[in-house]
Design an enzyme around this catalytic site. Structure first.
Site, PDB file in Angstrom:
ATOM      1  N   GLU A 125      15.110 -37.087  40.772  1.00  0.00           N
ATOM      2  CA  GLU A 125      14.324 -38.892  40.136  1.00  0.00           C
ATOM      3  C   GLU A 125      15.597 -38.807  40.163  1.00  0.00           C
ATOM      4  OE1 GLU A 125      12.289 -37.124  36.713  1.00  0.00           O
ATOM      5  OE2 GLU A 125      10.666 -36.518  37.770  1.00  0.00           O
ATOM      6  N   GLU A 179       6.759 -33.164  42.433  1.00  0.00           N
ATOM      7  CA  GLU A 179       6.790 -32.884  40.795  1.00  0.00           C
ATOM      8  C   GLU A 179       4.941 -33.615  40.330  1.00  0.00           C
ATOM      9  OE1 GLU A 179       9.070 -33.557  37.847  1.00  0.00           O
ATOM     10  OE2 GLU A 179      10.394 -32.715  38.415  1.00  0.00           O
TER      11      GLU A 179
HETATM   12  C1  LIG Z   1       7.475 -33.134  33.471  1.00  0.00           C
HETATM   13  C2  LIG Z   1       8.066 -32.271  33.146  1.00  0.00           C
HETATM   14  O1  LIG Z   1       8.466 -30.995  32.931  1.00  0.00           O
HETATM   15  N1  LIG Z   1       9.306 -33.081  33.763  1.00  0.00           N
HETATM   16  C3  LIG Z   1      10.479 -32.084  33.313  1.00  0.00           C
HETATM   17  C4  LIG Z   1      11.720 -32.556  34.406  1.00  0.00           C
HETATM   18  O2  LIG Z   1      12.481 -31.390  34.319  1.00  0.00           O
HETATM   19  C5  LIG Z   1      13.450 -31.686  33.192  1.00  0.00           C
HETATM   20  C6  LIG Z   1      14.815 -31.309  33.895  1.00  0.00           C
HETATM   21  O3  LIG Z   1      14.806 -30.258  33.878  1.00  0.00           O
HETATM   22  C7  LIG Z   1      12.665 -32.024  31.967  1.00  0.00           C
HETATM   23  O4  LIG Z   1      13.588 -32.418  31.310  1.00  0.00           O
HETATM   24  C8  LIG Z   1      11.611 -32.909  32.206  1.00  0.00           C
HETATM   25  O5  LIG Z   1      10.796 -32.503  30.658  1.00  0.00           O
END
Ligand SMILES: CC(=O)N[C@H]1CO[C@H](CO)[C@@H](O)[C@@H]1O
Ligand SMILES: *[C@@H]1O[C@H](CO)[C@@H](O)[C@H](O)[C@H]1NC(C)=O
Ligand SMILES: *[C@@H]1O[C@H](CO)[C@@H](O)[C@H](O)[C@H]1NC(C)=O
Length: 432
Positions: A241, A353
């Protein structure tokens, strides 16, 4: 929040019953179906299985009346309002109807990392029993044996791998712990995504644009790729991301540095995932320029073999993956335009994701999203649900953590209804 969960299924049924025609990608038939059986103009009611027919783009053809097999290739002409240009490599869908990679994120080594690329190492919670965390090994074994999953994504913070230093040199003790999770994953026979979970940053500064140099980032990937060069089922997730990266073309150069380092370390053939801007949003991958920039990334031999675009998409109101309710299947906004672009450019993407709460709205929309991806399996490798691992199943809104009682594992609603390959969601037969 647009929808309510209580009585949602009933309400949706009444709305659909009242309307004359099903919408594009809407259900139009199946055992017990009482909604519309005709489709809006430009789409055709297409048989998936005895439980589910769906409105797909195009007009009726002989292929729409027989059940698509999961083994043969079924070419389908796509229709598009924006006709692809003559430079397209293909506009023909050649999907098998079955996604090659379906998995779950096994989270914990990334705990403590925030979207600025800071990682508080004391918050790391390795998802392995021997390190006091969730039983990632047991979860993965269950997911493979009982649900049919074949891929796991194993997020880890850069700082954890290097013991906190802004370098590409692995900390031996920390890497050994992470490697134990990777090995547990490989031992299930699944594909295993090594995911650096740093949002294109290290301690607040962007790689190649004020933060670590591309050379340091490449050294990190060289170190990791050397460890896994002989493992064909390792997938290299270059970065989780990226967001608010000011210069997308410079970012593509950082990604190129990682790809070159991975290949030159001996991992010559494994899949590498290339991430765009805006949290790798599938919705803006093309429109905000990530696609064009990342098309320039090549293997050392000039090919793009096994260079796959990494895209994320949640189904909640702001695509954050923080709300239990789902409001969209993302098809019209994201998956359809992305599929056309990928086909046009002769490339593929992997949705590493996605997810939602364990509620009826997410069962509906996520199952629809998965069925669409399977219908476009020529350009989509598959999806990975977020998340199991060290999360608490009772408090984490997007938990996909199965609970264990004796030797029996019980899946969350969304896993058993949609995410599990055994649920039938890829063929549109849902909610099993
Ligand atoms: C949707 C979700 O759970 N996103 C997560 C993606 O990863 C990061 C780091 O582990 C989380 O902080 C986010 O909440
Ligand atoms: C979208 O692209 C613009 C222009 O390149 C850029 O300034 C902006 O940061 C990008 N936004 C996201 C969220 O990627
Ligand atoms: C980022 O993507 C989301 C959808 O995933 C979209 O709503 C938002 O507008 C995008 N932001 C930018 C700046 O492009």
């Amino acid at each position: 929040m647009i929808r309510i969960s209580v009585g949602f299924v009933l309400a949706a049924g009444l709305i659909l019953k009242a309307s004359a025609q099903a919408s594009l990608y809407g259900q139009c038939g199946g055992t017990g179906w009482t909604g519309p059986t005709t489709c809006v103009s430009g789409s055709t009611c297409t048989f998936s299985n005895s439980y589910y027919s769906q409105c797909l783009p195009g007009s009726a053809s002989s292929s729409s009346t027989s059940k698509p097999t999961t083994t043969s290739t079924t070419p389908v002409s796509t229709t598009s309002s924006s006709a692809p240009s003559a430079t397209c490599s293909s506009t023909t869908r050649r999907a098998t109807g079955t996604l090659s990679h379906v998995g779950i994120n096994i989270s914990g080594f990334d705990f403590g990392c925030d979207t600025s690329g800071n990682c508080v190492l004391t918050q790391v919670d390795p998802p392995l029993k021997q390190y006091g965390g969730g039983d990632g090994q047991g979860q993965m074994t269950h997911f493979v044996n009982d649900d049919g999953f074949n891929t796991f994504r194993l997020p880890v913070g850069w700082q954890f791998l290097t013991g906190g230093s802004e370098s590409g040199t692995l900390n031996a003790a920390n890497f050994a712990e992470y490697d134990a999770l990777v090995t547990a994953c490989l031992n299930t026979g699944a594909s295993c995504i090594v995911d650096i979970h740093n949002y294109a940053r290290f301690n607040g500064a962007i790689i190649g644009q004020g933060g670590p140099s591309n050379a340091v980032f490449a050294q990190l990937w060289s170190s990791l790729a050397a460890k896994y060069a002989s493992q064909p089922k390792i997938i290299f997730g270059v970065m989780n991301e990226p967001h608010d990266v000011p210069d997308i073309n410079m970012w593509a150069q950082s990604v190129q540095a990682a790809v070159t380092a991975i290949r030159n370390a001996g991992a010559t053939s494994q899949i590498i995932l290339l991430p765009g801007n805006n949290y790798t949003s599938a919705q803006t991958f093309v429109s905000n320029g990530s696609g064009a920039a990342l098309l320039t990334v090549k293997n050392p031999d000039g090919s793009t073999t096994n260079l796959v675009f990494d895209v994320h998409k949640y189904l909640d109101s702001d695509n954050s993956g923080t709300h239990s309710e789902c409001v969209t299947n993302n098809i019209a906004s994201s998956w359809e335009p992305l599929a056309e672009w990928l086909r046009c450019n002769g490339r593929q993407a992997f949705n590493t994701e996605t997810g939602g709460g364990n509620v009826a709205s997410c069962v509906q929309f996520l199952c629809e999203q998965i069925a669409y991806q399977a219908q476009n399996s020529d350009v989509f490798l598959g999806y990975v649900g977020w998340a199991a691992g060290s999360f608490s199943p009772s408090t984490y809104v997007l938990s996909e953590v199965p609970t264990q009682s004796g030797s029996t594992w019980t899946d969350s609603l969304l896993v058993k209804s949609c995410l599990a390959p055994n649920s039938g969601s890829q063929s549109g037969s849902t909610g099993q």
